[in-house]
Enzyme design. Structure first.
Site, PDB file in Angstrom:
ATOM      1  N   HIS A 219       0.805  -1.222   0.000  1.00  0.00           N
ATOM      2  CA  HIS A 219       0.000   0.000   0.000  1.00  0.00           C
ATOM      3  C   HIS A 219       0.839   1.272   0.000  1.00  0.00           C
ATOM      4  CE1 HIS A 219      -3.401  -2.573   0.554  1.00  0.00           C
ATOM      5  NE2 HIS A 219      -4.226  -1.565   0.713  1.00  0.00           N
ATOM      6  N   SER A 223      -0.185  -0.722  -6.159  1.00  0.00           N
ATOM      7  CA  SER A 223      -0.063  -1.910  -6.991  1.00  0.00           C
ATOM      8  C   SER A 223       0.654  -1.602  -8.294  1.00  0.00           C
ATOM      9  CB  SER A 223      -1.444  -2.485  -7.305  1.00  0.00           C
ATOM     10  OG  SER A 223      -2.100  -2.904  -6.127  1.00  0.00           O
ATOM     11  N   LYS A 247     -14.525  -7.669  -9.139  1.00  0.00           N
ATOM     12  CA  LYS A 247     -13.670  -8.491 -10.001  1.00  0.00           C
ATOM     13  C   LYS A 247     -13.053  -9.643  -9.210  1.00  0.00           C
ATOM     14  CE  LYS A 247     -10.475  -7.787 -13.815  1.00  0.00           C
ATOM     15  NZ  LYS A 247      -9.783  -6.779 -14.609  1.00  0.00           N
ATOM     16  N   ASP A 248     -12.597  -9.358  -7.984  1.00  0.00           N
ATOM     17  CA  ASP A 248     -12.062 -10.415  -7.130  1.00  0.00           C
ATOM     18  C   ASP A 248     -13.147 -11.422  -6.758  1.00  0.00           C
ATOM     19  OD1 ASP A 248      -9.467  -9.512  -7.120  1.00  0.00           O
ATOM     20  OD2 ASP A 248      -9.731  -8.275  -5.334  1.00  0.00           O
ATOM     21  N   GLU A 291       5.216 -34.159  -1.848  1.00  0.00           N
ATOM     22  CA  GLU A 291       4.004 -33.685  -2.515  1.00  0.00           C
ATOM     23  C   GLU A 291       4.375 -32.994  -3.822  1.00  0.00           C
ATOM     24  OE1 GLU A 291       1.211 -34.867  -1.780  1.00  0.00           O
ATOM     25  OE2 GLU A 291       0.150 -33.595  -0.365  1.00  0.00           O
TER      26      GLU A 291
END
Length: 434
Positions: A219, A223, A247-248, A291
């Site tokens: 922040h 971004s 959108k998320d 894994e």
């Protein structure tokens, strides 16, 4: 907040005004994910994966807490307690499968998140701290996942712990002592299971704390975006809410749909069948593998087969850890002033070669250690390190980049800010310029 045009939080309801004066938590949330946080207007769906990683962590913590209420960290009954969870606890099968497959989903979204950062140059100044905190999160995830894989106390759990911790003994002088300290003894047993269980329970909360620092660091500069061009004014941004919360939300819906398909129709697809056999120290599995999300690093680990100054085993351990620690120095290895690969045609080619290289490493890591696969692993491991230590510095110094747009708004209006990774434009993703 580095954006002077960000909308200020002004509570209207008297109760919210009272709370804001005494505990400004709503103000904090408003500035972090609300209308008070301006975001570049051209973000594509690859920017959803940070939120998806947070959703995956939430699933892991919630299911893990409930599973811990029924799990017994005792070498004599751990395997039976997992079977009891599956058969006797109400919805226990759902919780166990959600936790096991949730780890795979977590790594999938984090790997996409990492490669998105590599493609768009999100590690470059002024976001070096964001990137390095992300690498710390990745290391914590790997430690948590490894210890969680041991807890079912099946054959692959036991022998995976035996093999992986055994590599620490390759460290000169102190290696064997470190291995004994990690296990609490000379082989995986009750002490190791207790230690791994307590740390596996603790580390997700540590990850959550580092994620808070990760978001905090993000922040400050804001971004990154597909063009790599910094925000120049309010015309280049839109509020995070409602544009990117919506959108998320779409991304989370798709994520949960894929997760549900895996959970209900193929819950054991990403696991190993030998882990449904109780751990037996006297019976070694024919093919020991970790894994799937560790396979690329496992391939690097076992690529060293001959001693050269140092023992091959030590070279493998150094290379495995070095392959991750190398990412910390990425902001200084890549000297190009251009961030986005959309404007770096030469780097873009090598980026996709790296993606293929990592996929091949994963395939090799999950395969038997035959001479052909060992040679392929050595070639791909060599290229992995060459990409970051040789190719990237040379390309960043000599590459002729494409012209950058003057601003994010100009790129949006001209339709040039789309993601070349997905070959889709972002026009219409957010509100048009005023």
């Amino acid at each position: 907040m580095s954006f002077p045009w960000a909308e200020e939080y002004k509570p209207k309801h008297p109760a919210m005004q009272w709370l804001d004066q005494r505990l400004p938590l709503p103000r904090l949330v408003y500035g972090a994910i609300g209308a008070g946080y301006p975001v570049p207007r051209n973000l594509n769906y690859f920017w959803n994966f940070g939120v998806l990683a947070g959703a995956a962590l939430a699933i892991q913590i919630i299911t893990g807490i409930v599973l811990a209420m029924h799990y017994a960290a005792n070498a004599g009954v751990a395997f039976d307690s997992v079977e009891s969870i599956m058969r006797d606890v109400n919805a226990g099968w759902f919780l166990r499968y959600a936790h096991a497959n949730g780890a795979s989903m977590f790594f999938i979204v984090v790997y996409v998140h990492i490669f998105r950062g590599l493609y768009y140059g999100s590690y470059k100044p002024p976001r070096e701290m964001v990137w390095m905190l992300g690498v710390v999160i990745f290391l914590l995830m790997m430690a948590t996942a490894f210890m969680g894989y041991v807890l079912p106390w099946g054959q692959m759990s036991f022998w995976g712990a035996q093999v992986i911790t055994g590599f620490f003994s390759a460290i000169p002088v102190v290696g064997e002592n470190i291995r004994i300290w990690l296990l609490g003894g000379y082989a995986p047993d009750q002490a190791a299971l207790n230690r791994f269980f307590s740390l596996h329970y603790l580390l997700p909360f540590v990850i959550a704390g580092v994620i808070i620092l990760h978001i905090w660091a993000l922040h400050i500069p804001g971004s990154n975006n597909p063009t790599g061009v910094e925000v120049k004014g309010p015309q280049d941004t839109v509020p995070f809410h409602p544009y990117y919360t919506a959108k998320d939300g779409v991304g989370v819906g798709v994520f949960l749909l894929v997760f549900a398909l895996l959970l209900f129709f193929a819950p054991n697809y990403l696991g190993h069948p030998d882990n449904y056999i109780e751990a037996n120290p006297l019976s070694t599995p024919a093919h020991i593998v970790p894994e799937w999300y560790f396979w690329p690093f496992y391939a690097i680990l076992r690529s060293f087969t001959a001693d050269f100054i140092l023992p091959a085993k030590l070279w493998g351990v150094l290379a495995m850890f070095g392959s991750i620690l190398l990412l910390f120095f990425l902001p200084w290895l890549d000297k190009s002033p251009v961030r986005s690969s959309n404007f770096r045609p030469v780097y873009r080619v090598f980026f996709w070669i790296l993606v293929v290289d990592v996929l091949v490493l994963g395939y090799v890591g999950g395969s038997e250690a035959t001479p052909v696969y060992l040679m392929l692993g050595q070639i791909t491991s060599g290229y992995y390190f060459a990409h970051f230590l040789i190719i990237l510095p040379i390309v960043s110094a000599l590459e002729r980049t494409r012209p950058l747009p003057n601003s994010i708004t100009e790129a949006v209006l001209q339709g040039k800010s789309g993601s070349r990774m997905s070959e889709t434009a972002v026009d219409g993703n957010v509100a048009p310029a005023e």
